[in-house]
Enzyme design. Structure first.
Site, PDB file in Angstrom:
ATOM      1  N   ARG A  64      -0.323  -3.370 -14.425  1.00  0.00           N
ATOM      2  CA  ARG A  64      -0.818  -4.099 -13.253  1.00  0.00           C
ATOM      3  C   ARG A  64      -1.858  -5.163 -13.618  1.00  0.00           C
ATOM      4  O   ARG A  64      -2.656  -5.586 -12.792  1.00  0.00           O
ATOM      5  CB  ARG A  64      -1.409  -3.118 -12.227  1.00  0.00           C
ATOM      6  CG  ARG A  64      -0.363  -2.164 -11.683  1.00  0.00           C
ATOM      7  CD  ARG A  64      -0.934  -1.195 -10.680  1.00  0.00           C
ATOM      8  NE  ARG A  64      -0.072  -0.039 -10.516  1.00  0.00           N
ATOM      9  CZ  ARG A  64       1.034  -0.011  -9.777  1.00  0.00           C
ATOM     10  NH1 ARG A  64       1.398  -1.086  -9.111  1.00  0.00           N
ATOM     11  NH2 ARG A  64       1.761   1.076  -9.704  1.00  0.00           N
TER      12      ARG A  64
ATOM     13  N   HIS B   1       9.239  -0.744 -20.048  1.00  0.00           N
ATOM     14  CA  HIS B   1       9.399  -1.327 -18.712  1.00  0.00           C
ATOM     15  C   HIS B   1       8.384  -2.443 -18.581  1.00  0.00           C
ATOM     16  O   HIS B   1       7.234  -2.272 -18.964  1.00  0.00           O
ATOM     17  CB  HIS B   1       9.177  -0.259 -17.637  1.00  0.00           C
ATOM     18  CG  HIS B   1       9.620  -0.694 -16.279  1.00  0.00           C
ATOM     19  ND1 HIS B   1       9.032  -1.728 -15.602  1.00  0.00           N
ATOM     20  CD2 HIS B   1      10.614  -0.236 -15.482  1.00  0.00           C
ATOM     21  CE1 HIS B   1       9.654  -1.890 -14.438  1.00  0.00           C
ATOM     22  NE2 HIS B   1      10.618  -1.007 -14.335  1.00  0.00           N
TER      23      HIS B   1
ATOM     24  N   TYR C 219       4.583  -5.069 -13.711  1.00  0.00           N
ATOM     25  CA  TYR C 219       5.001  -5.243 -12.311  1.00  0.00           C
ATOM     26  C   TYR C 219       4.667  -6.615 -11.726  1.00  0.00           C
ATOM     27  O   TYR C 219       5.217  -7.007 -10.703  1.00  0.00           O
ATOM     28  CB  TYR C 219       4.334  -4.178 -11.428  1.00  0.00           C
ATOM     29  CG  TYR C 219       4.845  -2.792 -11.628  1.00  0.00           C
ATOM     30  CD1 TYR C 219       6.217  -2.558 -11.775  1.00  0.00           C
ATOM     31  CD2 TYR C 219       3.993  -1.692 -11.652  1.00  0.00           C
ATOM     32  CE1 TYR C 219       6.706  -1.276 -11.952  1.00  0.00           C
ATOM     33  CE2 TYR C 219       4.467  -0.408 -11.828  1.00  0.00           C
ATOM     34  CZ  TYR C 219       5.825  -0.198 -11.976  1.00  0.00           C
ATOM     35  OH  TYR C 219       6.300   1.067 -12.147  1.00  0.00           O
TER      36      TYR C 219
ATOM     37  N   HIS D  88      12.554  -5.898 -13.778  1.00  0.00           N
ATOM     38  CA  HIS D  88      13.041  -6.209 -12.435  1.00  0.00           C
ATOM     39  C   HIS D  88      13.386  -7.692 -12.433  1.00  0.00           C
ATOM     40  O   HIS D  88      12.548  -8.506 -12.842  1.00  0.00           O
ATOM     41  CB  HIS D  88      11.975  -5.906 -11.390  1.00  0.00           C
ATOM     42  CG  HIS D  88      11.590  -4.461 -11.366  1.00  0.00           C
ATOM     43  ND1 HIS D  88      10.502  -3.987 -10.693  1.00  0.00           N
ATOM     44  CD2 HIS D  88      12.175  -3.371 -11.932  1.00  0.00           C
ATOM     45  CE1 HIS D  88      10.426  -2.673 -10.842  1.00  0.00           C
ATOM     46  NE2 HIS D  88      11.412  -2.284 -11.597  1.00  0.00           N
TER      47      HIS D  88
ATOM     48  N   GLU E 148      17.202  -4.578 -14.372  1.00  0.00           N
ATOM     49  CA  GLU E 148      17.284  -3.324 -13.621  1.00  0.00           C
ATOM     50  C   GLU E 148      17.895  -3.564 -12.244  1.00  0.00           C
ATOM     51  O   GLU E 148      17.563  -4.546 -11.571  1.00  0.00           O
ATOM     52  CB  GLU E 148      15.880  -2.697 -13.471  1.00  0.00           C
ATOM     53  CG  GLU E 148      15.933  -1.373 -12.716  1.00  0.00           C
ATOM     54  CD  GLU E 148      14.626  -0.594 -12.747  1.00  0.00           C
ATOM     55  OE1 GLU E 148      13.649  -1.058 -13.350  1.00  0.00           O
ATOM     56  OE2 GLU E 148      14.618   0.497 -12.152  1.00  0.00           O
TER      57      GLU E 148
ATOM     58  N   ASP F 125      19.377   2.135 -12.033  1.00  0.00           N
ATOM     59  CA  ASP F 125      18.485   3.124 -11.425  1.00  0.00           C
ATOM     60  C   ASP F 125      19.223   3.771 -10.255  1.00  0.00           C
ATOM     61  O   ASP F 125      19.595   3.087  -9.295  1.00  0.00           O
ATOM     62  CB  ASP F 125      17.201   2.422 -10.956  1.00  0.00           C
ATOM     63  CG  ASP F 125      16.145   3.396 -10.445  1.00  0.00           C
ATOM     64  OD1 ASP F 125      16.495   4.257  -9.625  1.00  0.00           O
ATOM     65  OD2 ASP F 125      14.976   3.277 -10.853  1.00  0.00           O
TER      66      ASP F 125
ATOM     67  N   HIS G 285      17.571   3.313  -6.837  1.00  0.00           N
ATOM     68  CA  HIS G 285      17.649   1.937  -6.341  1.00  0.00           C
ATOM     69  C   HIS G 285      19.042   1.594  -5.814  1.00  0.00           C
ATOM     70  O   HIS G 285      19.153   0.994  -4.740  1.00  0.00           O
ATOM     71  CB  HIS G 285      17.274   0.949  -7.448  1.00  0.00           C
ATOM     72  CG  HIS G 285      15.861   1.080  -7.924  1.00  0.00           C
ATOM     73  ND1 HIS G 285      15.357   0.343  -8.960  1.00  0.00           N
ATOM     74  CD2 HIS G 285      14.841   1.870  -7.510  1.00  0.00           C
ATOM     75  CE1 HIS G 285      14.084   0.672  -9.165  1.00  0.00           C
ATOM     76  NE2 HIS G 285      13.755   1.597  -8.308  1.00  0.00           N
TER      77      HIS G 285
ATOM     78  N   HIS H  84      17.832   4.823 -15.110  1.00  0.00           N
ATOM     79  CA  HIS H  84      16.660   5.483 -14.567  1.00  0.00           C
ATOM     80  C   HIS H  84      17.211   6.551 -13.640  1.00  0.00           C
ATOM     81  O   HIS H  84      18.007   6.260 -12.743  1.00  0.00           O
ATOM     82  CB  HIS H  84      15.783   4.506 -13.768  1.00  0.00           C
ATOM     83  CG  HIS H  84      14.999   3.590 -14.648  1.00  0.00           C
ATOM     84  ND1 HIS H  84      14.376   2.464 -14.180  1.00  0.00           N
ATOM     85  CD2 HIS H  84      14.719   3.666 -15.980  1.00  0.00           C
ATOM     86  CE1 HIS H  84      13.748   1.857 -15.192  1.00  0.00           C
ATOM     87  NE2 HIS H  84      13.953   2.574 -16.292  1.00  0.00           N
TER      88      HIS H  84
ATOM     89  N   ASP I 149      12.271   1.408  -2.028  1.00  0.00           N
ATOM     90  CA  ASP I 149      12.200   2.035  -3.345  1.00  0.00           C
ATOM     91  C   ASP I 149      11.237   3.222  -3.299  1.00  0.00           C
ATOM     92  O   ASP I 149      10.034   3.044  -3.456  1.00  0.00           O
ATOM     93  CB  ASP I 149      11.731   0.958  -4.344  1.00  0.00           C
ATOM     94  CG  ASP I 149      11.672   1.473  -5.761  1.00  0.00           C
ATOM     95  OD1 ASP I 149      12.086   2.626  -6.004  1.00  0.00           O
ATOM     96  OD2 ASP I 149      11.200   0.722  -6.637  1.00  0.00           O
TER      97      ASP I 149
ATOM     98  N   HIS J  99      11.108   6.959  -4.994  1.00  0.00           N
ATOM     99  CA  HIS J  99      11.719   7.972  -5.873  1.00  0.00           C
ATOM    100  C   HIS J  99      11.416   9.387  -5.376  1.00  0.00           C
ATOM    101  O   HIS J  99      10.371   9.629  -4.782  1.00  0.00           O
ATOM    102  CB  HIS J  99      11.178   7.846  -7.297  1.00  0.00           C
ATOM    103  CG  HIS J  99      11.439   6.516  -7.926  1.00  0.00           C
ATOM    104  ND1 HIS J  99      11.097   6.230  -9.215  1.00  0.00           N
ATOM    105  CD2 HIS J  99      12.018   5.385  -7.447  1.00  0.00           C
ATOM    106  CE1 HIS J  99      11.443   4.982  -9.504  1.00  0.00           C
ATOM    107  NE2 HIS J  99      11.997   4.450  -8.447  1.00  0.00           N
TER     108      HIS J  99
ATOM    109  N   GLU K  40      11.962   8.913 -13.695  1.00  0.00           N
ATOM    110  CA  GLU K  40      10.764   8.284 -13.124  1.00  0.00           C
ATOM    111  C   GLU K  40      10.449   9.019 -11.814  1.00  0.00           C
ATOM    112  O   GLU K  40       9.998   8.411 -10.849  1.00  0.00           O
ATOM    113  CB  GLU K  40      11.019   6.805 -12.812  1.00  0.00           C
ATOM    114  CG  GLU K  40      11.334   5.941 -14.005  1.00  0.00           C
ATOM    115  CD  GLU K  40      11.714   4.515 -13.610  1.00  0.00           C
ATOM    116  OE1 GLU K  40      11.369   3.587 -14.344  1.00  0.00           O
ATOM    117  OE2 GLU K  40      12.364   4.339 -12.564  1.00  0.00           O
TER     118      GLU K  40
HETATM  119 ZN   LIG Z   1      11.930   2.352  -8.310  1.00  0.00          ZN
HETATM  120 ZN   LIG Z   2      13.531   2.361 -12.216  1.00  0.00          ZN
END
Ligand SMILES: [Zn+2]
Ligand SMILES: [Zn+2]
Length: 286
Positions: A41, A71, A74, A111, A148, A182, A185, A219, A232, A234, A264
């Site tokens: 972040r 990964h 973000y 992403h 992804e 994923d 997702h 994922h 999104d 999880h 995840e």
């Molecule tokens: Zn996610």
């Molecule tokens: Zn993911």
């Protein structure tokens, strides 16, 4: 460990040191894992020192880790319509690639991007152009870039297989590219993988639109929200709207054995059990 053993792991933490991820993977009995190579972040990140890289690679070897995944940060948006934001994103992504090369990471999952005020088509073109600008950098190491699949939250692109196929087609001659699928997702994006029939249909569609040769990693997440809700969220395996059947189908598909399957899911306390559950699925008779 048998040669056939399917690759299963989780997103481990680098808090304290990048090496801690390997200890965590070992304690989970994972044979692959995913990390952030820096704070996910923040824009500012330190390169990996040569000493740390050497130690990471030795520990990874000792722990018999077969594949490593990273990964991306973000904050990065390779499809941003804002010039400044796009430039800072591309710079940060180049640094991601460099850190992955130092640690000999197999796959860098990212992403694709968000359209914000632009159209989806414009966004997809911007993403492809951004990726192409990494041509020289990616050739310096072995890391493959994996787009992804997304849930399609907000203005995110990548929630339709066609989006990813479009980007891949534009960059594949110059960039080592592929897809990380994923499960949470794609389900939130509207692909119904809850039972065997749906699972087969969705993967047939993936094969037709993207091509199975472009699939490199997963994922593995259940979903708190319903099919097509484009959010999104999880959930732990079997505790969400997808259910266990999907994960059983996935683990029984032998062509997926060599692809890292990364948890995840929200409850890290049960990752060890979830990894065991997945490994057991892979050994069941069809
Ligand atoms: Zn996610
Ligand atoms: Zn993911």
């Amino acid at each position: 460990m048998s040669k056939e053993e399917s690759l299963v792991g989780a997103h481990t933490s680098i808090a304290g040191s990048v090496f801690n991820s390997i200890n965590e993977a070992t304690s989970l009995e994972a044979n692959c894992f995913q990390i952030f190579t820096a704070n996910q972040r923040q824009w500012r990140a330190k390169p990996i020192s040569a000493v740390d890289a050497k130690k990471f690679l030795q520990l990874k070897k000792d722990a018999k880790i077969k594949k490593t995944v990273s990964h991306n940060n973000y904050l990065i948006n390779l499809g941003s319509p804002k010039k400044d934001a796009l430039e800072i994103s591309k710079k940060a992504f180049l640094e991601e690639i460099e850190r992955c090369h130092s640690l000999e990471i197999d796959y860098l999952v990212f992403h694709p991007g968000s359209a914000l005020t632009s159209t989806q088509d414009e966004c997809l073109d911007t993403i492809a152009d951004s990726i192409l600008s990494f041509e020289k950098a990616v050739k310096k190491g072995k890391t493959r870039l994996l787009l992804e699949t997304t849930a399609g939250q907000g203005t995110n692109v990548g929630y339709k297989f066609e989006h990813l196929a479009y980007i891949i087609k534009k960059v594949k001659d110059k960039i080592p590219i592929g897809v990380c699928l994923d499960t949470c997702h794609i389900f939130a994006a509207g692909y119904d993988i809850r039972d065997k029939k749906g699972f087969v249909k969705v993967f047939d569609e993936f094969a037709k639109i993207i091509g199975m040769k472009n699939l490199y990693a997963f994922h593995i997440n259940d979903s708190k929200v319903d099919l097509g809700s484009r959010r999104d969220r999880h959930e732990s395996l079997g505790k969400g709207k997808i259910g266990l059947e999907c994960f059983k189908c996935l683990m029984q598909e032998k062509t997926f054995n060599n692809m890292p399957k990364i948890l995840e899911t929200p409850n890290e306390e049960i990752w060890r059990d979830e990894i065991q559950l997945l490994k057991n699925f892979s050994e069941l008779k069809k």
